[in-house]
Design a protein around this motif. Structure first.
Motif, mmCIF file in Angstrom:
data_model
loop_
_atom_site.group_PDB
_atom_site.id
_atom_site.type_symbol
_atom_site.label_atom_id
_atom_site.label_comp_id
_atom_site.label_asym_id
_atom_site.label_seq_id
_atom_site.Cartn_x
_atom_site.Cartn_y
_atom_site.Cartn_z
ATOM 1 N N ILE A 59 74.837 80.986 11.856
ATOM 2 C CA ILE A 59 74.434 81.703 10.638
ATOM 3 C C ILE A 59 75.392 81.314 9.518
ATOM 4 C CG2 ILE A 59 73.922 83.956 9.646
ATOM 5 C CD1 ILE A 59 73.872 85.068 12.542
ATOM 6 N N THR A 64 82.388 76.012 7.769
ATOM 7 C CA THR A 64 82.537 76.512 9.147
ATOM 8 C C THR A 64 81.289 76.193 9.962
ATOM 9 O OG1 THR A 64 83.866 78.369 8.338
ATOM 10 C CG2 THR A 64 82.981 78.566 10.561
ATOM 11 N N ALA A 85 71.059 81.025 4.170
ATOM 12 C CA ALA A 85 70.230 81.879 3.319
ATOM 13 C C ALA A 85 69.781 81.148 2.048
ATOM 14 C CB ALA A 85 71.011 83.134 2.934
ATOM 15 N N TRP A 90 76.094 76.467 -0.495
ATOM 16 C CA TRP A 90 75.913 77.405 -1.608
ATOM 17 C C TRP A 90 77.087 78.381 -1.746
ATOM 18 C CZ3 TRP A 90 75.525 82.778 -1.697
ATOM 19 C CH2 TRP A 90 75.043 83.349 -2.882
ATOM 20 N N VAL A 237 69.350 85.182 7.773
ATOM 21 C CA VAL A 237 69.256 85.917 9.038
ATOM 22 C C VAL A 237 69.265 87.404 8.726
ATOM 23 C CG1 VAL A 237 70.521 86.452 11.159
ATOM 24 C CG2 VAL A 237 70.258 84.076 10.405
ATOM 25 N N LEU A 273 74.997 93.056 8.117
ATOM 26 C CA LEU A 273 74.537 91.966 9.001
ATOM 27 C C LEU A 273 74.491 92.411 10.456
ATOM 28 C CD1 LEU A 273 73.665 88.988 9.257
ATOM 29 C CD2 LEU A 273 76.078 88.390 9.521
ATOM 30 N N SER A 286 86.875 85.275 -6.586
ATOM 31 C CA SER A 286 87.818 84.286 -7.099
ATOM 32 C C SER A 286 87.015 83.476 -8.123
ATOM 33 C CB SER A 286 88.243 83.418 -5.925
ATOM 34 O OG SER A 286 89.089 82.391 -6.335
ATOM 35 N N ASN A 287 87.613 83.122 -9.257
ATOM 36 C CA ASN A 287 86.818 82.383 -10.246
ATOM 37 C C ASN A 287 87.554 81.169 -10.803
ATOM 38 O OD1 ASN A 287 88.529 83.879 -11.770
ATOM 39 N ND2 ASN A 287 86.978 85.022 -12.882
ATOM 40 N N TYR A 399 89.369 83.667 5.817
ATOM 41 C CA TYR A 399 90.308 82.611 5.455
ATOM 42 C C TYR A 399 91.225 82.990 4.286
ATOM 43 C CZ TYR A 399 86.973 80.074 8.353
ATOM 44 O OH TYR A 399 86.160 79.694 9.378
ATOM 45 N N THR A 402 92.182 80.497 1.410
ATOM 46 C CA THR A 402 92.664 79.143 1.746
ATOM 47 C C THR A 402 91.827 78.694 2.933
ATOM 48 O OG1 THR A 402 94.867 79.708 1.024
ATOM 49 C CG2 THR A 402 94.667 77.756 2.401
ATOM 50 N N VAL A 404 89.439 75.623 3.006
ATOM 51 C CA VAL A 404 88.753 74.334 3.142
ATOM 52 C C VAL A 404 89.100 73.723 4.501
ATOM 53 C CG1 VAL A 404 88.443 72.026 2.199
ATOM 54 C CG2 VAL A 404 88.706 73.962 0.645
HETATM 55 C C1 LIG Z 1 86.380 80.067 -6.479
HETATM 56 C C2 LIG Z 1 86.948 79.692 -5.140
HETATM 57 C C3 LIG Z 1 87.985 78.772 -5.067
HETATM 58 C C4 LIG Z 1 88.530 78.417 -3.828
HETATM 59 N N1 LIG Z 1 89.481 77.447 -3.793
HETATM 60 C C5 LIG Z 1 89.976 77.023 -2.595
HETATM 61 C C6 LIG Z 1 90.883 75.942 -2.550
HETATM 62 O O1 LIG Z 1 91.205 75.322 -3.557
HETATM 63 N N2 LIG Z 1 91.376 75.582 -1.335
HETATM 64 C C7 LIG Z 1 91.023 76.234 -0.179
HETATM 65 O O2 LIG Z 1 91.520 75.884 0.899
HETATM 66 N N3 LIG Z 1 90.105 77.242 -0.196
HETATM 67 C C8 LIG Z 1 89.564 77.644 -1.366
HETATM 68 N N4 LIG Z 1 88.604 78.627 -1.394
HETATM 69 C C9 LIG Z 1 88.151 79.218 -0.118
HETATM 70 C C10 LIG Z 1 87.203 78.297 0.663
HETATM 71 O O3 LIG Z 1 86.255 77.743 -0.202
HETATM 72 C C11 LIG Z 1 86.483 79.097 1.768
HETATM 73 O O4 LIG Z 1 87.441 79.754 2.577
HETATM 74 C C12 LIG Z 1 85.607 78.233 2.667
HETATM 75 O O5 LIG Z 1 84.743 77.428 1.895
HETATM 76 C C13 LIG Z 1 84.797 79.111 3.615
HETATM 77 O O6 LIG Z 1 83.792 78.325 4.215
HETATM 78 P P1 LIG Z 1 82.687 79.025 5.114
HETATM 79 O O7 LIG Z 1 81.781 77.971 5.595
HETATM 80 O O8 LIG Z 1 83.341 79.868 6.161
HETATM 81 O O9 LIG Z 1 81.941 80.045 4.160
HETATM 82 P P2 LIG Z 1 80.953 79.755 2.880
HETATM 83 O O10 LIG Z 1 81.105 78.369 2.386
HETATM 84 O O11 LIG Z 1 81.183 80.859 1.944
HETATM 85 O O12 LIG Z 1 79.531 79.817 3.559
HETATM 86 C C14 LIG Z 1 78.971 81.024 4.009
HETATM 87 C C15 LIG Z 1 77.457 80.856 3.885
HETATM 88 O O13 LIG Z 1 76.823 81.902 4.628
HETATM 89 C C16 LIG Z 1 75.588 82.146 3.997
HETATM 90 N N5 LIG Z 1 75.092 83.443 4.470
HETATM 91 C C17 LIG Z 1 75.622 84.681 4.271
HETATM 92 N N6 LIG Z 1 74.871 85.608 4.897
HETATM 93 C C18 LIG Z 1 73.853 84.949 5.518
HETATM 94 C C19 LIG Z 1 72.756 85.358 6.313
HETATM 95 N N7 LIG Z 1 72.543 86.648 6.614
HETATM 96 N N8 LIG Z 1 71.893 84.421 6.787
HETATM 97 C C20 LIG Z 1 72.084 83.085 6.512
HETATM 98 N N9 LIG Z 1 73.118 82.657 5.738
HETATM 99 C C21 LIG Z 1 74.003 83.570 5.257
HETATM 100 C C22 LIG Z 1 75.905 82.116 2.508
HETATM 101 O O14 LIG Z 1 74.744 81.866 1.747
HETATM 102 C C23 LIG Z 1 76.930 80.991 2.451
HETATM 103 O O15 LIG Z 1 76.357 79.751 2.051
HETATM 104 C C24 LIG Z 1 88.043 79.026 -2.626
HETATM 105 C C25 LIG Z 1 86.991 79.948 -2.708
HETATM 106 C C26 LIG Z 1 86.440 80.277 -3.953
HETATM 107 C C27 LIG Z 1 85.319 81.274 -4.034
#
Ligand SMILES: Cc1cc2nc3c(=O)[nH]c(=O)nc-3n(C[C@H](O)[C@H](O)[C@H](O)COP(=O)(O)OP(=O)(O)OC[C@H]3O[C@@H](n4cnc5c(N)ncnc54)[C@H](O)[C@@H]3O)c2cc1C
Length: 457
Positions: A59, A64, A85, A90, A237, A273, A286-287, A399, A402, A404
């Motif tokens: 999901i 990740t 989603a 995204w 989901v 969820l 975070s922006n 996370y 932090t 990536v």
């Molecule tokens: C503005 C900003 C700047 C950042 N800068 C840094 C940086 O410079 N260096 C660094 O290390 N980290 C940074 N981070 C943090 C880093 O981007 C995240 O920790 C990392 O991308 C998390 O990845 P993820 O795949 O776990 O989650 P995400 O990339 O957030 O993906 C989660 C996904 O789950 C989907 N989702 C949610 N609910 C559902 C559902 N019910 N069904 C299906 N899909 C669902 C969402 O649509 C989303 O696409 C930053 C974050 C932000 C917001």
């Protein structure tokens, strides 16, 4: 060049996960600099609309989820379905600053050995170095062109009083972890990086680097699909239930039956969820702004020669870097209430930080602005584990902004764990604690941010 901050906020933040609504369905990528410069979004497998069986259903289609899917399929021959989603990348994975350094969670380094013991702390430290290796091997495996920038990440003392803390961390990194960070003085910074009014010393992490985050996410999407994973967009989901020896995972149009479920929704994890994940996370905004390109004069006056990533020493820190086309990206903490994310004060706050650091750049204007939800767990470290009562429902969450390298790496660790190899460090492989007084998380956040403001001066 348009000011992306003045366009309607389609898909930019759109909801607060704590308020119980879902993340949306099929929303386009936000109007970020990354979306404008990544090129066409790669193909995926479209909306999920036919029931099917799989070994693992994931999901969330960020770092990740996509990394877990890729490694499961490639290393363990698993049949994997990713349900996203909106569109893959995204969430934070397509919106982050792209700054990569050794780092896991938000526990200060000086507390690691007290919290996890000497061996536990060292194991966790080494894991974060492995995480950097995972990013580099994914880039290599997929031949991912994600605009790799100058190596070495700087943590810059934004005021003289912060120099001592950097020196302590430098010593600790060396003595406790055998990590060779470099301590730079103001002259070194000016000679090799830039001239700034807020750069009194710096700790340089030699293996840090920076990427175009969306190109990286798209590259991992291509890798996953190339390895045989099905990745579905616009397929939120809505829940899951036990089904025979596995689970039935529901979306609006169809369901997947699978033996394993992986929750990879991080800051976008809705409280609604699943009851077992309720009250376990605090999504925090975070922006980021990206300015117009610097002119030759502006660049000359600041001597901004490096594109290495930088963060300052504030509690509510600012991070920044020069982008390959001479724009400045500046990011930091966003508002608490997502409905105010487009208020000019949030852009002004980031622009103000830029002016304070680099007065000759006071004329820079904003071309892009966006925000996203990062994920804080109560104990400030990520959790890579399974639900207590459901050993085949896995998650990697928390996370702390932090993420990536950790997200890509822990996705691969989860894949190996599901595939039969149990190599998750003890500090991370634990249940997620519930927030005490969870209904008041936003109030707690206000108090925490007020404390940061006080400490940061
Ligand atoms: C503005 C900003 C700047 C950042 N800068 C840094 C940086 O410079 N260096 C660094 O290390 N980290 C940074 N981070 C943090 C880093 O981007 C995240 O920790 C990392 O991308 C998390 O990845 P993820 O795949 O776990 O989650 P995400 O990339 O957030 O993906 C989660 C996904 O789950 C989907 N989702 C949610 N609910 C559902 C559902 N019910 N069904 C299906 N899909 C669902 C969402 O649509 C989303 O696409 C930053 C974050 C932000 C917001």
């Amino acid at each position: 060049m348009p000011d992306a901050g003045s366009r309607p906020p389609t898909g930019r933040v759109s909801y607060d996960p704590l308020k119980g609504r879902g993340p949306g369905e099929g929303l386009p990528l936000p109007d970020s600099y990354w979306a404008a410069t990544a090129g066409p979004q790669p193909d995926d497998d479209g909306v999920f609309d036919q029931d099917r069986e799989a070994d693992v259903v994931i999901i969330g289609g960020g770092y990740t989820g996509l990394s877990c899917a890729y490694h499961l399929s490639r290393n363990h021959g698993a049949d994997v379905v990713v349900l996203e989603a909106n569109v893959p990348g995204w969430g934070c994975s397509g919106r982050n600053g792209g700054n990569i350094r050794p780092g896991i969670g938000r526990v200060p380094l000086r507390d690691w050995r007290r919290r996890w013991g000497v061996d536990g702390a060292k194991a966790l430290f080494d894991e974060q170095l492995s995480a950097l290796g995972t990013v580099r091997s994914l880039i290599e495996d997929g031949g991912i062109d994600c605009d790799l920038q100058d190596t070495g990440l700087l943590r810059v003392a934004h005021r003289p009083a912060s120099i001592g803390g950097l020196a302590e961390d430098h010593k600790l990194l060396d003595e406790a972890f055998g990590y060779g960070a470099e301590l730079l003085d103001a002259g070194d910074i000016e000679k090799h990086y830039f001239r700034s009014d807020e750069a009194f010393a710096a700790l340089r992490f030699p293996d840090g680097f920076a990427v175009h985050p969306l190109k990286l996410a798209q590259g991992v999407l291509r890798l996953a699909r190339g390895a045989g994973v099905s990745v579905h967009r616009a397929s939120p989901v809505t829940g899951w239930r036990s089904d025979g020896s596995g689970y039935a995972v529901m979306t609006p149009r169809a369901l997947v039956r699978a033996k394993h479920v992986v929750v990879a929704t991080n800051g976008y994890t809705g409280d609604s969820l699943h009851p077992a994940l309720r009250a376990r996370t605090l999504p925090v905004l975070s922006n980021v702004i990206v300015t117009r390109p610097m002119t030759a004069d502006e660049k000359g006056e600041t001597d901004f020669r490096s594109t290495a990533p930088v963060a300052d020493t504030r509690h509510a820190l600012f991070y920044y870097r020069r982008l390959p086309d001479d724009r400045i990206m500046m990011g930091g903490r966003g508002p608490i209430d997502e409905r105010t994310v487009d208020h000019p004060r949030w852009k002004e706050r980031l622009l103000g930080a830029l002016r304070n650091k680099f007065p000759p750049l006071s004329g820079l204007t904003i071309d892009y602005y966006w925000a996203g939800w990062v994920c804080l767990p109560f104990d400030a470290v990520p959790h890579v584990h399974h639900l207590d009562e459901h050993p085949n429902v896995w998650f990697s969450l928390g996370y702390c902004g932090t993420g990536v390298a950790p997200a890509l790496h822990f996705g691969s660790l989860l894949a190996d764990r599901i595939g039969g190899d149990a190599r998750i460090p003890a500090a991370l492989g634990r249940p997620m604690p519930e927030f005490p007084l969870a209904a008041f998380r936003r109030l707690g956040q206000r108090v925490m941010f007020a404390w940061y403001r006080f400490r940061d001066g």
